[in-house]
Design a protein around this motif. Structure first.
Motif, PDB file in Angstrom:
ATOM      1  N   ALA A 182      -2.644   9.852  21.402  1.00 14.19           N
ATOM      2  CA  ALA A 182      -1.235   9.465  21.584  1.00 14.19           C
ATOM      3  C   ALA A 182      -0.499   9.481  20.251  1.00 14.19           C
ATOM      4  CB  ALA A 182      -1.164   8.084  22.227  1.00 14.19           C
ATOM      5  N   ALA A 183      -1.175   8.997  19.213  1.00 18.44           N
ATOM      6  CA  ALA A 183      -0.538   8.968  17.888  1.00 18.44           C
ATOM      7  C   ALA A 183      -0.304  10.399  17.390  1.00 18.44           C
ATOM      8  CB  ALA A 183      -1.429   8.207  16.909  1.00 18.44           C
ATOM      9  N   ALA A 195       3.991  11.636  14.502  1.00 19.59           N
ATOM     10  CA  ALA A 195       4.223  10.770  13.336  1.00 19.59           C
ATOM     11  C   ALA A 195       3.153  10.945  12.259  1.00 19.59           C
ATOM     12  CB  ALA A 195       4.276   9.318  13.783  1.00 19.59           C
ATOM     13  N   PHE A 196       2.047  11.578  12.627  1.00 18.22           N
ATOM     14  CA  PHE A 196       0.954  11.647  11.649  1.00 18.22           C
ATOM     15  C   PHE A 196       0.539  13.082  11.333  1.00 18.22           C
ATOM     16  CE2 PHE A 196       0.733   7.583  13.808  1.00 18.22           C
ATOM     17  CZ  PHE A 196       0.737   6.715  12.730  1.00 18.22           C
ATOM     18  N   VAL A 203      -0.478  16.729   2.748  1.00 14.07           N
ATOM     19  CA  VAL A 203      -1.014  15.360   2.795  1.00 14.07           C
ATOM     20  C   VAL A 203      -1.439  15.042   4.220  1.00 14.07           C
ATOM     21  CG1 VAL A 203      -0.490  12.908   2.470  1.00 14.07           C
ATOM     22  CG2 VAL A 203       0.498  14.628   0.926  1.00 14.07           C
ATOM     23  N   ARG A 204      -2.734  14.769   4.390  1.00 12.78           N
ATOM     24  CA  ARG A 204      -3.241  14.478   5.726  1.00 12.78           C
ATOM     25  C   ARG A 204      -2.924  13.036   6.092  1.00 12.78           C
ATOM     26  NH1 ARG A 204      -8.700  14.442   5.196  1.00 12.78           N
ATOM     27  NH2 ARG A 204      -8.994  16.684   5.327  1.00 12.78           N
ATOM     28  N   LYS A 205      -2.179  12.904   7.195  1.00  8.70           N
ATOM     29  CA  LYS A 205      -1.757  11.557   7.596  1.00  8.70           C
ATOM     30  C   LYS A 205      -2.699  10.926   8.611  1.00  8.70           C
ATOM     31  CE  LYS A 205       2.669  10.917   6.060  1.00  8.70           C
ATOM     32  NZ  LYS A 205       3.391   9.697   5.830  1.00  8.70           N
ATOM     33  N   MET A 252      -2.726   7.085   9.225  1.00  8.86           N
ATOM     34  CA  MET A 252      -3.579   6.443  10.231  1.00  8.86           C
ATOM     35  C   MET A 252      -5.031   6.854   9.999  1.00  8.86           C
ATOM     36  SD  MET A 252      -3.601   6.854  14.381  1.00  8.86           S
ATOM     37  CE  MET A 252      -2.435   5.562  14.729  1.00  8.86           C
ATOM     38  N   VAL A 253      -5.918   5.863  10.027  1.00  8.94           N
ATOM     39  CA  VAL A 253      -7.346   6.136   9.916  1.00  8.94           C
ATOM     40  C   VAL A 253      -8.018   5.563  11.160  1.00  8.94           C
ATOM     41  CG1 VAL A 253      -9.452   5.793   8.586  1.00  8.94           C
ATOM     42  CG2 VAL A 253      -7.261   5.961   7.401  1.00  8.94           C
ATOM     43  N   ALA A 254      -8.848   6.377  11.799  1.00  7.65           N
ATOM     44  CA  ALA A 254      -9.616   5.897  12.952  1.00  7.65           C
ATOM     45  C   ALA A 254     -11.095   5.994  12.593  1.00  7.65           C
ATOM     46  CB  ALA A 254      -9.312   6.741  14.185  1.00  7.65           C
TER      47      ALA A 254
END
Ligand SMILES: Nc1ncnc2c1ncn2[C@@H]1O[C@H](COP(=O)(O)OP(=O)(O)O)[C@@H](O)[C@H]1O
Ligand SMILES: Cc1cn([C@H]2C[C@H](O)[C@@H](COP(=O)(O)O)O2)c(=O)[nH]c1=O
Length: 260
Positions: A25-26, A31-32, A38-40, A86-88
């Protein structure tokens, strides 16, 4: 605003699935997306997890993240954290080196989002890595969680599976091993009136160390009543026997050897 989402619980409860749904979803929100190189968005998992295909994080119900943004690491300290990123993190229980808590501080300081999927407890019911500690930071019972992290939006979901013995909700995981034919012969199904102690000499001995990577051949979700100290002996040689999520046909023995 920093955001922390924790998906914790026993094996087979949907932790990875829920996390990957949120990641998808993100990603779809746009947004990322990688901007100027640059890896978001980064999805990380532990090198200890040897079950997943290389370069991918997958859930049992078929969701997956694959690509350059999926990193396999020994420690979460290896990850770069960018502003608003964001980091998962999957299998977060394997990062017991403090790097999970440090990662959250770093993400929060950058006003980013951290998604965590992991076992809160090991097979004996003891805290596993720092997942439980992370989930409690916002309760203010630890020194970490101050600063930027102190103002974070925190969502903790403790998921449950189904007890392999009775089919009710199971919030714990037990380690399983098959019994030897000799033990079955003497004490196994149909030997009424006996309540022997399990000899703990199964064909594949139950290992006592905290980390043993495995799946259905080694672990079952169970409820607290059937957790039995975390050790179950299964009276069938078939590792694919119908145990998961159903009591039907499951022949499980408590660590004490009593049939359940
Ligand atoms: N053996 C299986 N085959 C297919 N789906 C499964 C299996 N076991 C569990 N599931 C389903 O997969 C989801 C859990 O998978 P997953 O997210 O990988 O679990 P966890 O990360 O909590 O161990 C649940 O929706 C569950 O119904
Ligand atoms: C309970 C328990 C589990 N493990 C291992 C077994 C698996 O490799 C992972 C959990 O995977 P899942 O995605 O949650 O299904 O952890 C372990 O090493 N020790 C334990 O006590």
């Amino acid at each position: 605003m920093p955001r922390l989402y924790v998906f914790m619980g026993p094996m087979y409860s949907g932790k990875t699935s829920e996390m990957l749904r949120a990641v998808r979803a993100a990603r779809q929100s746009g947004a990322f997306t990688t901007d100027d190189g640059v890896r978001k968005l980064t999805v990380a998992r532990s090198r200890m997890d040897t079950r997943s295909p290389p370069g991918a994080v997958v859930s049992r119900d078929g969701l997956e993240e694959r690509g350059e943004h999926v990193l396999v690491v020994d420690s979460l300290d290896e990850l770069e954290v960018v502003p608003g990123g964001m980091v998962a993190c999957d299998e977060a229980q394997f990062f017991g080196d403090g790097s999970l808590l440090r990662l959250w501080e770093r993400v929060a300081a950058q006003q980013g989002a951290l998604l965590v999927s992991g076992l809160d407890r090991d097979f004996r019911g003891r805290p596993f890595g720092d997942v439980l500690a992370l989930s409690r930071l916002h309760l203010g019972d630890a020194a970490v969680g101050s600063g930027a992290a102190g103002d974070a939006l925190v969502e903790v979901r403790r998921l449950v599976s189904r007890c392999a013995v009775c089919g009710s909700a199971g919030a714990l995981t037990a380690r399983v091993s098959g019994a030897t034919p000799a033990w079955l012969e003497e004490f196994g199904p149909g030997k009424a009136g006996r309540s022997p102690r399990c000899p703990h000499e199964p064909s594949a001995p139950i290992k006592s160390q905290q980390v043993v990577v495995g799946d259905r051949e080694t672990y079952r979700a169970v409820c607290s009543q059937h957790h039995a100290g975390g050790l179950l002996v299964r009276a069938t040689a078939d590792p694919e026997s119908p145990l998961l999520g159903s009591a039907d046909g499951a022949v499980l023995f408590h660590g004490s050897g009593e049939r359940v």
